[in-house]
Structures are given as structure tokens and as C-alpha cells.
Design an enzyme around this catalytic site. Structure first.
Site, PDB file in Angstrom:
ATOM      1  N   TYR A 173     109.062   1.827  17.944  1.00  0.00           N
ATOM      2  CA  TYR A 173     110.385   2.827  18.482  1.00  0.00           C
ATOM      3  C   TYR A 173     111.254   1.911  19.475  1.00  0.00           C
ATOM      4  O   TYR A 173     112.642   2.008  18.987  1.00  0.00           O
ATOM      5  CB  TYR A 173     109.798   4.016  19.076  1.00  0.00           C
ATOM      6  CG  TYR A 173     110.918   5.153  19.421  1.00  0.00           C
ATOM      7  CD1 TYR A 173     111.458   5.949  18.675  1.00  0.00           C
ATOM      8  CD2 TYR A 173     111.036   5.169  20.736  1.00  0.00           C
ATOM      9  CE1 TYR A 173     112.441   6.624  19.059  1.00  0.00           C
ATOM     10  CE2 TYR A 173     112.121   6.189  21.423  1.00  0.00           C
ATOM     11  CZ  TYR A 173     112.609   6.965  20.514  1.00  0.00           C
ATOM     12  OH  TYR A 173     113.616   7.555  20.876  1.00  0.00           O
ATOM     13  N   LYS A 177     115.057   1.003  18.326  1.00  0.00           N
ATOM     14  CA  LYS A 177     116.034   1.503  19.212  1.00  0.00           C
ATOM     15  C   LYS A 177     116.802   0.416  19.858  1.00  0.00           C
ATOM     16  O   LYS A 177     118.190   0.439  19.975  1.00  0.00           O
ATOM     17  CB  LYS A 177     115.644   2.332  20.355  1.00  0.00           C
ATOM     18  CG  LYS A 177     114.972   3.565  19.712  1.00  0.00           C
ATOM     19  CD  LYS A 177     116.030   4.472  19.060  1.00  0.00           C
ATOM     20  CE  LYS A 177     115.879   5.866  18.896  1.00  0.00           C
ATOM     21  NZ  LYS A 177     116.869   6.322  17.892  1.00  0.00           N
TER      22      LYS A 177
END
Length: 299
Positions: A173, A177
Site C-alpha cells: 500500500y 501511495k
């Protein structure tokens, strides 16, 4: 007459708008006069499954308040689906002015336990799921610009402090990001010629995803006192996104942290300490020089 909204008459696609932060964006955008394509696959936290209900419920809420909206169920990480999403906005409302890339999933795991599927799924939804809709929106805006429609267009991407500030247990993640923030900066440079602005947010709010994050769930509970400002309310995020999606936005290529009433511009990678000589380094000399630097940096 009516109160003028910040997004009057503009057409917006918001991905992952069936729940959480995206839903708040959709409701605020509609209240500010935008026509909204509410995109949501309706999956679980980890991206599995589909459900048309969340997107349609948000559309129903918008229509009930006198706004204009349509639901869309395309998968943001699907090449044809992303193109279809852009086409759906143009078919429903005649144009596209704004793309808000918000959809996301979590499959948190420390690196030594992470599976290939856990990595691939998160990278697909976040990174490819920002790329694919942006790519088709940009192609549409280039066509429009060549045809003489040079009005301002806006993309808002969703980064995360998990990426920008490196949260353990979220390498999939977090990498996606941080990648999104850089992707946004590159789009800002490439798409300036078509009058498109591209910016990112790193939001802190209470959502299905953050409630599932270990150690965060209990910290972000709503205040029991109704009069107290709820700093973790996802609705706090949306005014910044409305600004970044508006013709009035004066930024491009920037990333903003946003939580409660705080909006902070986040600096990108920047150069720091240097060791230098006018010749190739010997490993032994470089070891001495860099360990001396490390002693200063790490203290």
C-alpha cells in the site's frame, strides 16, 4: 437566484465513491453544483466481491438533494473499464472536467509474510487504478483541447501518509501511495499544456480501511460528545478536494496532508547532505566519509 457553488456545472468522476471518503466527496461535489459519476465496484476492504448498492445509494442521496448523479461499477484497474468510465461521464453529462482517483483496498502484511497476491492486488487497485482512468481522461482532454475547448480541468489523486512517511506492515500500500504522489507530479508537468492541474491528498480520516488498521481503530473513534469537533470525520477531507477540483485552484503537482481542520503542503524528495571529491572514491575513504555523515544524520 441559487447560491453559486465552487463546482457549478462541472462534471466529475469520483472513484470508490460508494463509501468512506469518496462518498463524502460525491455529496459535497453535488452540493457545490457538480454533476457526479459515482464509481464504486462495491468490494470488501481487500477488494474481493462486488455490490452495486453503495454507489447507487450515494446517487439516490444526491438526487434526493436536488443534484445530478449516475452510478458506475467499472473496475478502476481494468483498462477497458477505465475507458468506459470516462465515456459514461461524457454520455451522461456531455463532458468531463474533474477526475478524483480515490478507490483503494488494503491487504496489510509484513514483508516476510506477504504473498504475491497480496502485493499484486494492492498495486493494481491503487497504482494501475490511478493510471488507467487518468490515462483515458487525459486522452479525452487532449482531444477537447485540440478542438478548442481549453477550459480548466482537474485531477485529484489519493496518496497516504502510509506511503509518504513509511508505515511498517504496509509495503504494498505504501509503495503504491508514494508512487501515486510522483505519478501526480509527472501528470502536472505533462498535462499543463491542456490546462489540466494534477494534485494529491494524503488524508487522515475514519473509514472502513483505517478502522481495520492495527492500532488505529480505537484512536479514531467518533467523540461521544456531539458538540465536539470530530477531527476524524471523513467529511473533513472533501472541502480540500473540492478546491483542488475547482477552476479556482492555483496549485499543480502538489501533495497535501489533510485531517480535521488541518491542511499541510508536503514537500517532495529533496537533496540533503553531500560528500564530494574531484575524483573517484576509494571504498575505504567513502566508508570513512559516509559513516561520519551517518553519525550526524542518525543522532
Amino acid at each position: 437566484g441559487e447560491i453559486m457553488g465552487a463546482l457549478d456545472g462541472r462534471v466529475a468522476i469520483i472513484t470508490g465513491a460508494g463509501r468512506g471518503i469518496g462518498r463524502e466527496h460525491a455529496l459535497l461535489f453535488a452540493s457545490e453544483g457538480a454533476k457526479v459519476v459515482v464509481n464504486d465496484l462495491g468490494g470488501a476492504n481487500d477488494g474481493t466481491g462486488t455490490d452495486a448498492t453503495p454507489a447507487q445509494q450515494v446517487v439516490n442521496e444526491i438526487i434526493a438533494m436536488g443534484g445530478e448523479a449516475v452510478a458506475n461499477y467499472d473496475n478502476v484497474a481494468d483498462w477497458e473499464g477505465a475507458q468506459h468510465m470516462i465515456n459514461a461521464a461524457v454520455e451522461a453529462f456531455g463532458d468531463l472536467d474533474i477526475l478524483v482517483n480515490n478507490a483503494g483496498i488494503l491487504r496489510d502484511r509484513v514483508l516476510v509474510n506477504m504473498t504475491e497476491a497480496e502485493w499484486d492486488a494492492v498495486i493494481a487497485v491503487h497504482l494501475k487504478g490511478h493510471f488507467a482512468p487518468s490515462r483515458w481522461a487525459a486522452a479525452y482532454w487532449r482531444e477537447q483541447h485540440k478542438a478548442g475547448s481549453t477550459k480548466p480541468r482537474n485531477i485529484v489523486h489519493t496518496s497516504s501518509t502510509s506511503g509518504l512517511f513509511a508505515n511498517p506492515g504496509q509495503s504494498n500500500y505504501g509503495a503504491a501511495k508514494t508512487g501515486i504522489a510522483t505519478f501526480s507530479q509527472i501528470l502536472a508537468k505533462e498535462l499543463a499544456r491542456y490546462n489540466v492541474k494534477s494534485n494529491s491528498i494524503a488524508p487522515a480520516a475514519r473509514t472502513r480501511l483505517t478502522e481495520a488498521t492495527p492500532g488505529l481503530g480505537e484512536r479514531i473513534a467518533a467523540p461521544t460528545d456531539v458538540a465536539q469537533f470530530d477531527e476524524w470525520d471523513p467529511a473533513n477531507i472533501s472541502p480540500l478536494v473540492a478546491y483542488l477540483a475547482s477552476a479556482a485552484c492555483d496549485f499543480t503537482g502538489e501533495t497535501f496532508f489533510v485531517k480535521g481542520g488541518e491542511v499541510t503542503r508536503v514537500r517532495s524528495w529533496e537533496r540533503a547532505e553531500t560528500v564530494e571529491q574531484n575524483d573517484r572514491w576509494q571504498v575505504s575513504e567513502l566508508t570513512a566519509a559516509l559513516n561520519a555523515m551517518a553519525a550526524k544524520v542518525n543522532k
